[in-house]
Design a protein around this motif. Structure first.
Motif, mmCIF file in Angstrom:
data_model
loop_
_atom_site.group_PDB
_atom_site.id
_atom_site.type_symbol
_atom_site.label_atom_id
_atom_site.label_comp_id
_atom_site.label_asym_id
_atom_site.label_seq_id
_atom_site.Cartn_x
_atom_site.Cartn_y
_atom_site.Cartn_z
ATOM 1 N N LYS A 38 13.835 -5.087 -2.602
ATOM 2 C CA LYS A 38 13.929 -3.636 -2.468
ATOM 3 C C LYS A 38 12.536 -3.005 -2.412
ATOM 4 O O LYS A 38 12.275 -2.111 -1.604
ATOM 5 N N SER A 39 11.639 -3.481 -3.271
ATOM 6 C CA SER A 39 10.269 -2.988 -3.270
ATOM 7 C C SER A 39 9.583 -3.307 -1.951
ATOM 8 O O SER A 39 8.863 -2.465 -1.387
ATOM 9 N N THR A 41 11.004 -3.718 0.977
ATOM 10 C CA THR A 41 11.586 -2.880 2.023
ATOM 11 C C THR A 41 10.983 -1.479 2.006
ATOM 12 O O THR A 41 10.661 -0.911 3.047
ATOM 13 N N LYS A 42 10.795 -0.924 0.810
ATOM 14 C CA LYS A 42 10.183 0.404 0.688
ATOM 15 C C LYS A 42 8.755 0.404 1.211
ATOM 16 O O LYS A 42 8.333 1.335 1.907
ATOM 17 N N GLN A 43 8.012 -0.664 0.887
ATOM 18 C CA GLN A 43 6.631 -0.769 1.365
ATOM 19 C C GLN A 43 6.584 -0.844 2.884
ATOM 20 O O GLN A 43 5.721 -0.226 3.522
ATOM 21 N N GLU A 45 8.812 0.353 4.950
ATOM 22 C CA GLU A 45 9.178 1.665 5.493
ATOM 23 C C GLU A 45 7.993 2.616 5.456
ATOM 24 O O GLU A 45 7.757 3.381 6.407
ATOM 25 N N LYS A 46 7.229 2.586 4.355
ATOM 26 C CA LYS A 46 6.036 3.426 4.244
ATOM 27 C C LYS A 46 5.003 3.033 5.288
ATOM 28 O O LYS A 46 4.365 3.892 5.906
#
Length: 253
Positions: A38-39, A41-43, A45-46
């Protein structure tokens, strides 16, 4: 044997992670693996958003290159408002394949980030020119004209002659095609790079002046009229780098 949580985190920190690996990790039911994924994926996306914003800030340069221009110089200045010190301008020509995702309006960046990008821009730029007009010129011709002179000086100092100019809300009396962009340092990577070069260059100059003329806080306020600076004016009077046509400096003449 399955990977440990620590090994999974290390794997996700690699420059590239294959879709097959991500698919396998998605099937891993361990909470630690899912949190790491999850972490990650967020990175990603950023990073994707940052790349998209970077490409948007390259749109003017891309369009100009399609029209045959190659040496496109972004130009910006810093130091119009201070009570002391010079106005500094920079002109920067970047390569087509520049890798400067974080380069943006210098006012939006921290001191540490500006210093980092200052070094990176110097390493990647095809050419950088810097123009400096001191307080005497500012007092003689006014700050607007001194800013123009600094910008033209920066263009003239480019090792590669520019064939097009991108400027932040300014037009120059030069025989070169140019575009003036409102808030250009937030809309063009070339102008943003110039804003960082100009800002860091001037900050370094003011830090040096702080050693020559202590008591005004030049290393912290860059010559702007902060409470510390005004207190220094009241206690010590003006220095040779003060702009004598600017209030409240002229009150201490």
């Amino acid at each position: 044997m399955s990977l440990t949580i620590t090994q999974v985190k290390q794997l996700l920190q690699a420059p590239t992670v294959s879709p097959e690996t991500l698919a396998q990790l998605a099937q891993d039911e361990r909470k630690g693996v899912q949190q790491a994924l999850k972490s990650f994926t967020k990175q990603q996306e950023k990073l994707a958003a940052k790349k998209a914003a970077f490409l948007a800030r390259l749109s003017f340069e891309r369009d100009l290159r399609q029209h045959g221009y190659q040496a496109i110089a972004g130009i910006d200045e810093v130091g119009r408002g201070p009570l002391a010190g010079p106005v500094v301008a920079a002109a920067v020509i970047l390569p087509v394949d520049c890798d400067l995702l974080e380069v943006n309006d210098s006012k939006q960046l921290s001191l540490k980030k500006r210093e980092e990008l200052f070094t990176k821009i110097q390493a990647e730029a095809l050419a950088i020119g810097i123009g400096i007009q001191d307080q005497d010129v500012i007092d003689r011709v006014n700050i607007y004209q001194a800013t123009k002179l600094a910008m033209m000086e920066a263009v003239e100092k480019l090792a590669i002659p520019a064939d097009y100019l991108l400027l932040d809300a300014m037009k120059l009396d030069l025989p070169l095609p140019q575009t003036s962009l409102i808030k250009g340092d937030a809309r063009s990577v070339s102008i943003a790079a110039a804003s960082i070069i100009a800002k860091v260059t001037r900050d370094h100059l003011m830090a040096d002046y702080d050693k020559l003329y202590p008591g005004y806080g030049f290393a912290h306020n860059a010559g702007y009229g902060t409470a510390e600076h005004l207190a220094g004016l009241a206690a010590e009077g003006i220095t040779p780098i003060h702009r004598k046509t600017f209030a409240p400096v002229k009150e201490y003449l």
